[in-house]
Design a protein around this motif. Sequence first.
Motif, PDB file in Angstrom:
ATOM      1  N   ARG A 166       0.833  -1.211   0.000  1.00 36.28           N
ATOM      2  CA  ARG A 166       0.000   0.000   0.000  1.00 36.28           C
ATOM      3  C   ARG A 166       0.866   1.258   0.000  1.00 36.28           C
ATOM      4  N   CYS A 167       1.945   1.227   0.751  1.00 32.50           N
ATOM      5  CA  CYS A 167       2.830   2.395   0.812  1.00 32.50           C
ATOM      6  C   CYS A 167       3.478   2.664  -0.550  1.00 32.50           C
ATOM      7  N   VAL A 168       3.929   1.607  -1.205  1.00 33.28           N
ATOM      8  CA  VAL A 168       4.561   1.763  -2.520  1.00 33.28           C
ATOM      9  C   VAL A 168       3.551   2.298  -3.536  1.00 33.28           C
ATOM     10  N   THR A 169       2.319   1.781  -3.493  1.00 25.51           N
ATOM     11  CA  THR A 169       1.272   2.259  -4.403  1.00 25.51           C
ATOM     12  C   THR A 169       0.949   3.721  -4.131  1.00 25.51           C
ATOM     13  N   ALA A 170       0.898   4.098  -2.850  1.00 28.64           N
ATOM     14  CA  ALA A 170       0.595   5.486  -2.490  1.00 28.64           C
ATOM     15  C   ALA A 170       1.691   6.428  -2.982  1.00 28.64           C
ATOM     16  N   LEU A 171       2.950   6.007  -2.898  1.00 28.80           N
ATOM     17  CA  LEU A 171       4.045   6.849  -3.384  1.00 28.80           C
ATOM     18  C   LEU A 171       3.878   7.164  -4.869  1.00 28.80           C
ATOM     19  N   ALA A 172       3.486   6.175  -5.638  1.00 29.54           N
ATOM     20  CA  ALA A 172       3.274   6.423  -7.063  1.00 29.54           C
ATOM     21  C   ALA A 172       2.084   7.351  -7.293  1.00 29.54           C
ATOM     22  N   SER A 173       1.043   7.194  -6.496  1.00 29.44           N
ATOM     23  CA  SER A 173      -0.171   7.987  -6.694  1.00 29.44           C
ATOM     24  C   SER A 173       0.053   9.468  -6.435  1.00 29.44           C
ATOM     25  N   VAL A 174       0.871   9.797  -5.440  1.00 28.37           N
ATOM     26  CA  VAL A 174       1.063  11.212  -5.093  1.00 28.37           C
ATOM     27  C   VAL A 174       2.124  11.877  -5.963  1.00 28.37           C
ATOM     28  N   SER A 175       2.816  11.117  -6.802  1.00 27.74           N
ATOM     29  CA  SER A 175       3.969  11.653  -7.537  1.00 27.74           C
ATOM     30  C   SER A 175       3.560  12.207  -8.892  1.00 27.74           C
ATOM     31  N   SER A 176       2.849  13.323  -8.881  1.00 27.32           N
ATOM     32  CA  SER A 176       2.447  13.971 -10.120  1.00 27.32           C
ATOM     33  C   SER A 176       3.153  15.302 -10.331  1.00 27.32           C
ATOM     34  N   GLN A 177       3.739  15.862  -9.274  1.00 26.77           N
ATOM     35  CA  GLN A 177       4.455  17.124  -9.372  1.00 26.77           C
ATOM     36  C   GLN A 177       5.958  16.868  -9.234  1.00 26.77           C
ATOM     37  N   LEU A 210       7.464   2.807  -9.982  1.00 26.10           N
ATOM     38  CA  LEU A 210       8.412   3.687 -10.677  1.00 26.10           C
ATOM     39  C   LEU A 210       7.951   3.959 -12.111  1.00 26.10           C
ATOM     40  N   ARG A 211       7.395   2.940 -12.764  1.00 25.80           N
ATOM     41  CA  ARG A 211       6.899   3.156 -14.120  1.00 25.80           C
ATOM     42  C   ARG A 211       5.724   4.133 -14.118  1.00 25.80           C
ATOM     43  N   ARG A 212       4.830   4.027 -13.151  1.00 30.55           N
ATOM     44  CA  ARG A 212       3.720   4.974 -13.057  1.00 30.55           C
ATOM     45  C   ARG A 212       4.239   6.410 -12.885  1.00 30.55           C
ATOM     46  N   ILE A 213       5.292   6.555 -12.093  1.00 28.51           N
ATOM     47  CA  ILE A 213       5.878   7.891 -11.928  1.00 28.51           C
ATOM     48  C   ILE A 213       6.513   8.342 -13.237  1.00 28.51           C
ATOM     49  N   PRO A 216      17.706 -10.088  -5.973  1.00 27.99           N
ATOM     50  CA  PRO A 216      16.485 -10.206  -6.788  1.00 27.99           C
ATOM     51  C   PRO A 216      16.578  -9.423  -8.092  1.00 27.99           C
ATOM     52  N   LEU A 217      17.537  -8.507  -8.186  1.00 26.71           N
ATOM     53  CA  LEU A 217      17.675  -7.727  -9.418  1.00 26.71           C
ATOM     54  C   LEU A 217      18.232  -8.555 -10.566  1.00 26.71           C
ATOM     55  N   THR A 218      18.653  -9.793 -10.287  1.00 24.68           N
ATOM     56  CA  THR A 218      19.061 -10.686 -11.372  1.00 24.68           C
ATOM     57  C   THR A 218      17.913 -11.566 -11.837  1.00 24.68           C
ATOM     58  N   ASP A 219      16.808 -11.519 -11.130  1.00 23.39           N
ATOM     59  CA  ASP A 219      15.649 -12.324 -11.512  1.00 23.39           C
ATOM     60  C   ASP A 219      15.062 -11.790 -12.817  1.00 23.39           C
ATOM     61  N   GLU A 220      14.740 -12.680 -13.739  1.00 23.06           N
ATOM     62  CA  GLU A 220      14.238 -12.256 -15.044  1.00 23.06           C
ATOM     63  C   GLU A 220      12.933 -11.465 -14.933  1.00 23.06           C
ATOM     64  N   ALA A 221      12.052 -11.855 -14.004  1.00 20.46           N
ATOM     65  CA  ALA A 221      10.791 -11.120 -13.830  1.00 20.46           C
ATOM     66  C   ALA A 221      11.047  -9.686 -13.371  1.00 20.46           C
ATOM     67  N   VAL A 222      12.056  -9.506 -12.501  1.00 17.93           N
ATOM     68  CA  VAL A 222      12.389  -8.156 -12.035  1.00 17.93           C
ATOM     69  C   VAL A 222      12.958  -7.329 -13.173  1.00 17.93           C
ATOM     70  N   LEU A 223      13.873  -7.908 -13.952  1.00 18.98           N
ATOM     71  CA  LEU A 223      14.445  -7.176 -15.085  1.00 18.98           C
ATOM     72  C   LEU A 223      13.352  -6.789 -16.089  1.00 18.98           C
ATOM     73  N   CYS A 224      12.389  -7.697 -16.289  1.00 22.84           N
ATOM     74  CA  CYS A 224      11.263  -7.364 -17.184  1.00 22.84           C
ATOM     75  C   CYS A 224      10.435  -6.213 -16.620  1.00 22.84           C
ATOM     76  N   ALA A 225      10.400  -6.056 -15.286  1.00 26.50           N
ATOM     77  CA  ALA A 225       9.673  -4.941 -14.675  1.00 26.50           C
ATOM     78  C   ALA A 225      10.480  -3.647 -14.725  1.00 26.50           C
ATOM     79  N   VAL A 226      11.813  -3.754 -14.764  1.00 29.91           N
ATOM     80  CA  VAL A 226      12.662  -2.560 -14.861  1.00 29.91           C
ATOM     81  C   VAL A 226      12.592  -1.973 -16.277  1.00 29.91           C
ATOM     82  N   SER A 249      12.116   2.479 -20.394  1.00 32.05           N
ATOM     83  CA  SER A 249      11.593   2.808 -21.726  1.00 32.05           C
ATOM     84  C   SER A 249      10.542   3.911 -21.660  1.00 32.05           C
ATOM     85  N   THR A 250       9.693   3.895 -20.632  1.00 30.06           N
ATOM     86  CA  THR A 250       8.681   4.950 -20.498  1.00 30.06           C
ATOM     87  C   THR A 250       9.331   6.311 -20.296  1.00 30.06           C
TER      88      THR A 250
END
Length: 951
Positions: free
Chosen positions: A469-480, A517-520, A563-573, A578-579
């Motif tokens: 919830r905290c991580v989601t909230a950080l993305a939500s408030v990051s518009s400025q 991070l992608r939402r931001i 975990p940054l070597t995990d393929e699923a994590v790299l696919c999320a990075v 790119s965005t």
Amino acid sequence: MAADNSVLMALVVEFVSGQVDSKAAETATGVKSGQFTVLQLVETLGFSLTSSQPQTRGRGVQLLSQVLQECYSSLSEREVEVLLAFYENRLKDHYVITPHVLQGLKALSLMVAERSCVYNILISLMESREEELKGLGADFVFGFVQSVDGERDPRNLLLAFQVAQNIIHRGYDLGKFVEELFEVTSCYFPIDFSPPPNDPHGITQEELVLSLRAVLTGTCQFAEFLLPLIIEKLDSDVQSAKVDSLQTLAACGLTYSHKELAEFLPGLWSTIRREVFQTASERVETAGLSALSALVSCLSRSVLNSDSEDVLQVFLNLVLKDCQHHLCEPDLKLVWPSAKLLQAAAGASYRASLIVSAAVIPALLEQYNNRTQCAQRRTLLEVLQGFVQPTALSRPTDGGLLTQTDVEKAVDHLTRLILEEDDTQVSSAVVECLGSLARLHPKAFSSRMIPRLKERILSDESNAAVRQRCVTALASVSSQPSVVQESAPVLLQVLASAHTGSCGFSVEEVIAVCVSLRRIAEQARDSEEIGRFFHDIIIPRLLGLCLQAALQSRDSAQGHCSPLTDEAVLCAVVPVISTACAALQSESASRMAAQAVSLFLDGDVSFLPENAFPSKIQLLQSQAESRGPSQLVCLLMACVCSLPCSVEIPEMDRLLLQLEDLSCTCPHLFSYTFAAKCFAGLVNKRPAGEALDVVLQRVMKRIGVELENISSAQRTQAFTLLLWVAKALLVRYHPLSTALTDKLFVLLSDPALGSQVADGFGVLMSDSPDVLNRDCHADVRIMYRQRFFAENSTKLVQGFNSAEQEKKSCYLKALSHIVSNLPRQVQLTELPALLPLLLEALSCADQAVQLSTLSCLQPVLLEPPPALRNQLEALFSRILALTTSPAMKVRIASLQCVHALSRLPEHMILPFRARVLKALAVPLDDKKRLVRKEAVAARGEWFLLGSPGGR
């Protein structure tokens, strides 16, 4: 002829000098009988028209005008032109002559084309002779009213409305003709006009509506007539009349003051409330809310005397009385109409927002605290959000509806809900509210919320749900930008902690951080400052963390695995980078390209933070013993393949050669697939020409050599590169795409690669989320799927017919992938020819083929073409058999198709009812809830089929 002239002269003299009015009728009779013409009459009037006495000139013009009223129908075009020129000149004469001139113009205006000339003359005179016309006083207005009365031609109405606008807006004296001018124009309200087909004049209803509205709302002198008319017209059953009336009322708010509105406010509010509460039309509701907002805005501008009544307060009391109590009933249907009305009133001005908010917000908070059901609390929060988010009109000069203390309290309360509220619906509503408030009060969130969320995220005592919830909230408030500069580093710190293992974050939590991070990063599309921050800080830090993790995994055979070597994590990075890169401005984009290429080609880590890397890093070298460094090619793709086409990639040929080598020789699936994607993304954007042709010839030769060598260990890698290069060329309509796709059709019969090639057609036809899409500025032409299908469907069918039995499934899988990605209309058109193959595909043992075919058939079954109705027996047999498939997704898709089949005409499917109900008994007891849910829905429809009360 001389006798006729003498008779005419005698009639003129007796009328002008002898003051014998009856001679006008005799003169008109002579013109009608052909005894003399109108032009002869004008010539005979010469002595009176040139007289030095205004009364004599007036009698001459009066005679001519009265004759024209009787004889206008016999006038020729030449005579009309002469008379119009004459009258235009007479308008400049003495004021006593003007009424007679207007009388003559009215007579001429009885001919449609000539009436338009009259209006055009008036418009021209209002530009060039405005002072003279104003000098006529109210007589000019009266003459205009007479001339426009009864007008029906839409061409002339536009001109007449323009004249009326000029009269109103340019300060002409209306005198005692205010009501007459209103009546002669308001008789057309509301406009009901449908232009005829192929109308050469191009007049639209909107033009007439806006032109008339500008007249009716142009002066507050019309208020006492217009406002009752609007209330009356709102009782109409015609939706367009309601919308026009409400929009006209909204326009009144810009012109009128509270004095004109005060008498009609109760009736206007009652009408607006009724329309918003009862209408099923979104257009009427929107127009009603806009009208209410305009009224409140107008009342807010009123200047009050010390002893006068506050009209705004009185009106808002009416609104609150009728709407506020509905907010206490969040389960009832009037809660949202009432909330919208109150929000429209509050959003009209700062004063209104204070009055409404003071009455509503405490009541909403009390209701929230008293309610226990999540759905009710969510509704109350969503209603509350509409009041705390000010509009441009309701925002005061100091920048906010809430005081700083109120904002801080709200932020603290919302933070507490994020940390403590476990209910998903409530926390979702809180996150949405956070996003709205953070746009208005970024400082409060940066100073009060983000530090608390950071502390909780990095605390060992927090559970995964709270951190999520905290991580989601950080993305939500990051518009400025100011908030992004505080929130994004917190998320980077989470990734760093996960890398070092200090906080024990799971792979799922790390992926959630990347999603935030992608939402931001998406905010960089609207903010150049956020884009620069990602370029300067976030992207280098992400690349640095991933490089550290890759090198550590290569050098250490055991111990902590980042975990940054995990393929699923790299696919999320990848989408984070790119965005952000896709939104960079040209200078930053060029710098990003140079930095990324130098890192991956030369191991240049100078731009990365915490530069403690080995001196020589080879990231694009195939390393059989370790996949860590080569995995990072996905990040190269994210950096360079998402940049605009105008950005030049340095050392392109060298880079393409390295990617080609990596994609053909690397043994690791993840690495060689992303190397092929990166190669394809660069080829797609490279301009046509010799340089591109050389690259394509080289890669096609290499792919051909590898694929022809049956014993080669790199055949799968070569196929993967072929697939992505084919897609890169296909989506841009490159001529070589046909040669590459033909190779894929040939490979469908390959014993080792056939199944992979069939799945590859899904890659060709579907949207790729990370490369070769429009968000990444790829060259993607419209309708490339339809073109590919039209050119290749015959090849596919022929290949299927000629293939050996054990290889037919590959063709069926390819067909199912192609058809399922076509637009629905194309599917319906092509289904008759392909139906035998699709039914064959349902019998295929490959579950992927079954699922793809079912997903293709399900939307088509909603509107089945005639060809499908002739194959019902085969269709039911195959689909019902799949309801007991070992694969849950296949069972669900087959049940959805069974449900869709129940919508066919009853006489066609009734014979299958008993068989279907018997077959559905098994999935009703399925161990998976989602399967049981679909089975219940399907059985309900089939059970009612043919029964009394059924469909």
